[in-house]
Design a protein around this motif. Structure first.
Motif, PDB file in Angstrom:
ATOM      1  N   SER A  10       0.847  -1.189   0.000  1.00 52.34           N
ATOM      2  CA  SER A  10       0.000   0.000   0.000  1.00 52.34           C
ATOM      3  C   SER A  10       0.889   1.248   0.000  1.00 52.34           C
ATOM      4  O   SER A  10       1.499   1.585   1.009  1.00 52.34           O
ATOM      5  CB  SER A  10      -0.915  -0.002   1.227  1.00 52.34           C
ATOM      6  OG  SER A  10      -1.714   1.158   1.254  1.00 52.34           O
ATOM      7  N   LEU A  11       0.968   1.902  -1.152  1.00 51.32           N
ATOM      8  CA  LEU A  11       1.780   3.108  -1.298  1.00 51.32           C
ATOM      9  C   LEU A  11       0.870   4.321  -1.169  1.00 51.32           C
ATOM     10  O   LEU A  11      -0.118   4.448  -1.896  1.00 51.32           O
ATOM     11  CB  LEU A  11       2.468   3.120  -2.662  1.00 51.32           C
ATOM     12  CG  LEU A  11       3.393   4.311  -2.950  1.00 51.32           C
ATOM     13  CD1 LEU A  11       4.670   4.194  -2.131  1.00 51.32           C
ATOM     14  CD2 LEU A  11       3.728   4.374  -4.434  1.00 51.32           C
ATOM     15  N   THR A  12       1.172   5.198  -0.228  1.00 47.62           N
ATOM     16  CA  THR A  12       0.385   6.417  -0.062  1.00 47.62           C
ATOM     17  C   THR A  12       1.110   7.590  -0.709  1.00 47.62           C
ATOM     18  O   THR A  12       2.343   7.618  -0.782  1.00 47.62           O
ATOM     19  CB  THR A  12       0.137   6.723   1.427  1.00 47.62           C
ATOM     20  OG1 THR A  12       1.392   6.860   2.100  1.00 47.62           O
ATOM     21  CG2 THR A  12      -0.657   5.600   2.076  1.00 47.62           C
ATOM     22  N   THR A  13       0.325   8.539  -1.177  1.00 48.10           N
ATOM     23  CA  THR A  13       0.876   9.702  -1.863  1.00 48.10           C
ATOM     24  C   THR A  13       0.332  10.970  -1.232  1.00 48.10           C
ATOM     25  O   THR A  13      -0.888  11.150  -1.137  1.00 48.10           O
ATOM     26  CB  THR A  13       0.507   9.691  -3.358  1.00 48.10           C
ATOM     27  OG1 THR A  13       1.014   8.505  -3.963  1.00 48.10           O
ATOM     28  CG2 THR A  13       1.096  10.899  -4.071  1.00 48.10           C
ATOM     29  N   ALA A  14       1.222  11.846  -0.810  1.00 41.61           N
ATOM     30  CA  ALA A  14       0.841  13.165  -0.311  1.00 41.61           C
ATOM     31  C   ALA A  14       1.299  14.203  -1.324  1.00 41.61           C
ATOM     32  O   ALA A  14       2.481  14.253  -1.684  1.00 41.61           O
ATOM     33  CB  ALA A  14       1.482  13.428   1.042  1.00 41.61           C
ATOM     34  N   VAL A  15       0.372  15.009  -1.817  1.00 51.52           N
ATOM     35  CA  VAL A  15       0.707  16.060  -2.778  1.00 51.52           C
ATOM     36  C   VAL A  15       1.224  17.271  -2.011  1.00 51.52           C
ATOM     37  O   VAL A  15       0.509  17.855  -1.198  1.00 51.52           O
ATOM     38  CB  VAL A  15      -0.510  16.439  -3.639  1.00 51.52           C
ATOM     39  CG1 VAL A  15      -0.148  17.565  -4.606  1.00 51.52           C
ATOM     40  CG2 VAL A  15      -1.010  15.220  -4.406  1.00 51.52           C
ATOM     41  N   VAL A  16       2.465  17.620  -2.271  1.00 54.27           N
ATOM     42  CA  VAL A  16       3.074  18.782  -1.615  1.00 54.27           C
ATOM     43  C   VAL A  16       2.664  20.061  -2.315  1.00 54.27           C
ATOM     44  O   VAL A  16       2.344  21.073  -1.680  1.00 54.27           O
ATOM     45  CB  VAL A  16       4.614  18.641  -1.604  1.00 54.27           C
ATOM     46  CG1 VAL A  16       5.267  19.879  -0.986  1.00 54.27           C
ATOM     47  CG2 VAL A  16       5.025  17.390  -0.850  1.00 54.27           C
ATOM     48  N   ALA A  17       2.648  20.036  -3.650  1.00 58.09           N
ATOM     49  CA  ALA A  17       2.288  21.233  -4.409  1.00 58.09           C
ATOM     50  C   ALA A  17       1.945  20.856  -5.839  1.00 58.09           C
ATOM     51  O   ALA A  17       2.488  19.897  -6.398  1.00 58.09           O
ATOM     52  CB  ALA A  17       3.431  22.250  -4.399  1.00 58.09           C
ATOM     53  N   LEU A  18       1.026  21.600  -6.441  1.00 58.02           N
ATOM     54  CA  LEU A  18       0.722  21.539  -7.869  1.00 58.02           C
ATOM     55  C   LEU A  18       0.587  22.977  -8.338  1.00 58.02           C
ATOM     56  O   LEU A  18      -0.347  23.680  -7.948  1.00 58.02           O
ATOM     57  CB  LEU A  18      -0.563  20.757  -8.131  1.00 58.02           C
ATOM     58  CG  LEU A  18      -1.032  20.721  -9.591  1.00 58.02           C
ATOM     59  CD1 LEU A  18       0.011  20.068 -10.488  1.00 58.02           C
ATOM     60  CD2 LEU A  18      -2.374  19.998  -9.716  1.00 58.02           C
ATOM     61  N   THR A  19       1.541  23.414  -9.162  1.00 60.75           N
ATOM     62  CA  THR A  19       1.647  24.824  -9.508  1.00 60.75           C
ATOM     63  C   THR A  19       1.807  25.000 -11.010  1.00 60.75           C
ATOM     64  O   THR A  19       2.573  24.267 -11.649  1.00 60.75           O
ATOM     65  CB  THR A  19       2.868  25.460  -8.806  1.00 60.75           C
ATOM     66  OG1 THR A  19       2.859  25.114  -7.417  1.00 60.75           O
ATOM     67  CG2 THR A  19       2.852  26.969  -8.950  1.00 60.75           C
ATOM     68  N   ALA A  20       1.080  25.974 -11.575  1.00 56.71           N
ATOM     69  CA  ALA A  20       1.294  26.363 -12.972  1.00 56.71           C
ATOM     70  C   ALA A  20       2.463  27.330 -13.026  1.00 56.71           C
ATOM     71  O   ALA A  20       2.515  28.312 -12.273  1.00 56.71           O
ATOM     72  CB  ALA A  20       0.036  27.019 -13.524  1.00 56.71           C
ATOM     73  N   HIS A  63      12.387  18.522 -23.215  1.00 61.43           N
ATOM     74  CA  HIS A  63      11.644  17.286 -23.452  1.00 61.43           C
ATOM     75  C   HIS A  63      10.190  17.561 -23.847  1.00 61.43           C
ATOM     76  O   HIS A  63       9.665  16.941 -24.779  1.00 61.43           O
ATOM     77  CB  HIS A  63      11.685  16.411 -22.207  1.00 61.43           C
ATOM     78  CG  HIS A  63      10.841  15.178 -22.291  1.00 61.43           C
ATOM     79  ND1 HIS A  63      11.187  14.102 -23.075  1.00 61.43           N
ATOM     80  CD2 HIS A  63       9.653  14.859 -21.702  1.00 61.43           C
ATOM     81  CE1 HIS A  63      10.250  13.169 -22.975  1.00 61.43           C
ATOM     82  NE2 HIS A  63       9.315  13.601 -22.143  1.00 61.43           N
ATOM     83  N   LEU A  64       9.545  18.492 -23.141  1.00 56.70           N
ATOM     84  CA  LEU A  64       8.127  18.749 -23.358  1.00 56.70           C
ATOM     85  C   LEU A  64       7.873  19.755 -24.469  1.00 56.70           C
ATOM     86  O   LEU A  64       6.743  19.885 -24.945  1.00 56.70           O
ATOM     87  CB  LEU A  64       7.486  19.232 -22.052  1.00 56.70           C
ATOM     88  CG  LEU A  64       7.526  18.207 -20.898  1.00 56.70           C
ATOM     89  CD1 LEU A  64       7.044  18.840 -19.607  1.00 56.70           C
ATOM     90  CD2 LEU A  64       6.696  16.981 -21.233  1.00 56.70           C
ATOM     91  N   GLY A  65       8.900  20.503 -24.863  1.00 59.79           N
ATOM     92  CA  GLY A  65       8.752  21.451 -25.966  1.00 59.79           C
ATOM     93  C   GLY A  65       7.918  22.658 -25.637  1.00 59.79           C
ATOM     94  O   GLY A  65       7.333  23.288 -26.530  1.00 59.79           O
ATOM     95  N   THR A  66       7.839  23.019 -24.359  1.00 60.06           N
ATOM     96  CA  THR A  66       7.059  24.179 -23.949  1.00 60.06           C
ATOM     97  C   THR A  66       7.583  24.711 -22.627  1.00 60.06           C
ATOM     98  O   THR A  66       8.220  23.966 -21.866  1.00 60.06           O
ATOM     99  CB  THR A  66       5.566  23.832 -23.802  1.00 60.06           C
ATOM    100  OG1 THR A  66       4.829  24.997 -23.380  1.00 60.06           O
ATOM    101  CG2 THR A  66       5.365  22.733 -22.774  1.00 60.06           C
ATOM    102  N   ARG A  67       7.295  25.995 -22.364  1.00 58.81           N
ATOM    103  CA  ARG A  67       7.632  26.581 -21.071  1.00 58.81           C
ATOM    104  C   ARG A  67       6.380  26.787 -20.224  1.00 58.81           C
ATOM    105  O   ARG A  67       6.468  27.250 -19.092  1.00 58.81           O
ATOM    106  CB  ARG A  67       8.367  27.908 -21.264  1.00 58.81           C
ATOM    107  CG  ARG A  67       9.684  27.765 -22.015  1.00 58.81           C
ATOM    108  CD  ARG A  67      10.423  29.085 -22.108  1.00 58.81           C
ATOM    109  NE  ARG A  67      10.909  29.497 -20.800  1.00 58.81           N
ATOM    110  CZ  ARG A  67      11.530  30.659 -20.567  1.00 58.81           C
ATOM    111  NH1 ARG A  67      11.724  31.517 -21.571  1.00 58.81           N
ATOM    112  NH2 ARG A  67      11.951  30.971 -19.360  1.00 58.81           N
ATOM    113  N   PRO A  71       3.017  19.261 -19.470  1.00 64.01           N
ATOM    114  CA  PRO A  71       2.575  20.358 -20.338  1.00 64.01           C
ATOM    115  C   PRO A  71       1.210  20.856 -19.882  1.00 64.01           C
ATOM    116  O   PRO A  71       0.248  20.081 -19.805  1.00 64.01           O
ATOM    117  CB  PRO A  71       2.519  19.708 -21.726  1.00 64.01           C
ATOM    118  CG  PRO A  71       2.414  18.241 -21.477  1.00 64.01           C
ATOM    119  CD  PRO A  71       3.110  17.974 -20.172  1.00 64.01           C
ATOM    120  N   ALA A  72       1.119  22.158 -19.568  1.00 59.38           N
ATOM    121  CA  ALA A  72      -0.095  22.706 -18.960  1.00 59.38           C
ATOM    122  C   ALA A  72      -1.310  22.567 -19.855  1.00 59.38           C
ATOM    123  O   ALA A  72      -2.419  22.282 -19.374  1.00 59.38           O
ATOM    124  CB  ALA A  72       0.131  24.168 -18.590  1.00 59.38           C
TER     125      ALA A  72
END
Length: 293
Positions: free
Chosen positions: A103-113, A124-128, A152-153
């Protein structure tokens, strides 16, 4: 054993300094798992401290599980549970551990644009125009890895942190965004734990970590993500499946990986359907050859 006096002018207590040294030696296997620690008398002589300081240091290590001590026996370095990961598989840590019944748990620290990322992610993603996702992965409450993922946003518009709590990013890509991660390249290096990552993983700053990083592509060869994943070297082991017909396993991508993948994708989208299918099959065959190499 060479003497190692503690720093009596430092604000950190003497017992904590002694515990730090012994903990580091256990983690880097200078004191191997299952090995008996030096006697209290030897530790007193080595660090130039009193018996009470040594006993407090050993008590600290015992409380945190770094050493084990049976009644009437000398303390020994604990044999820690190791978790194994197959690094050449595209599936992430969540799916691999789930398949093993962990059982692997995941805590999201941050999600930022963000409007800029590290050079490798941008190339790699071809975008900023990116999303930067930061997570801590744990087993039984014990942090194992800190993951920073660049996306990629425009392709993952609507992604929210709440979707990723104790969930697989790759599964979410497929179920919500209709894309399937199918290929990628990975590289591994040993790095010291930076302060913020050490804090999240509960390890001393500068402790050696295993950094797994690389990019992932979908079925058409379009880039999906770039990630950096710091793993505790005392808890995680990277396994590599090797082909008996070859002599080497090549884990590092070539420097032109991202540019080559983007060029292949542009050419494929211009080709007729049959030629495109042939090109993708050849690309997949070459990718499998590289993973075996």
């Amino acid at each position: 054993m060479n003497a190692m006096p503690v720093d009596r002018s430092a604000p950190r207590p003497l017992h904590a300094q002694v515990a730090d040294v012994l903990r580091a030696q256990i983690r880097d296997h200078t004191i191997a798992p299952g090995e008996t620690l030096p006697s209290e008398a030897a530790l007193r002589e080595r660090f130039g401290v009193s018996r009470s300081v040594v006993r407090q240091a050993l008590s600290t290590l015992e409380d945190e599980g770094t050493v084990r001590r049976a009644r009437g026996r000398a303390p020994v370095a604990a044999v820690r549970t190791e978790h194994h990961r197959l690094v050449q598989r595209v599936t992430g840590l969540f799916d691999q551990f789930s398949a093993e019944g962990l059982s692997l748990t995941t805590a999201v620290v941050a999600l930022t644009a963000v409007e800029t990322g590290i050079p490798a992610a941008e190339e790699h993603l071809g975008t900023r125009s990116l999303l930067r996702l930061e997570r801590v992965r744990s087993v039984d409450g014990d942090p194992l890895s800190y993951v920073r993922t660049w996306l990629p946003a425009d392709r993952f518009a609507g992604l929210e942190a709440s979707m990723l709590a104790d969930a697989s990013l790759h599964r979410l890509m497929e179920s919500r965004f209709g894309v399937v991660p199918t290929s990628g390249r990975r590289q591994i290096r040993a790095v010291p734990a930076a302060p913020e990552i050490a804090r999240e993983l509960g390890v001393p700053e500068g402790m050696p970590l295993l950094l797994l990083e690389g990019g992932t592509f979908d079925r058409s060869g379009a880039p999906l993500e770039w990630f950096e994943s710091w793993h505790r070297s005392d808890r995680v082991v990277f396994d590599i499946e090797a082909d008996g017909a070859t002599d080497q396993v090549n884990m590092a991508p070539g420097p032109a990986l991202s540019r080559r993948s983007e060029t292949n994708h542009r050419e494929n989208t211009k080709a007729p359907e049959l030629e495109r299918a042939v090109a993708l099959a050849e690309e997949l065959r070459a990718e499998l050859d590289r993973l075996r190499a």
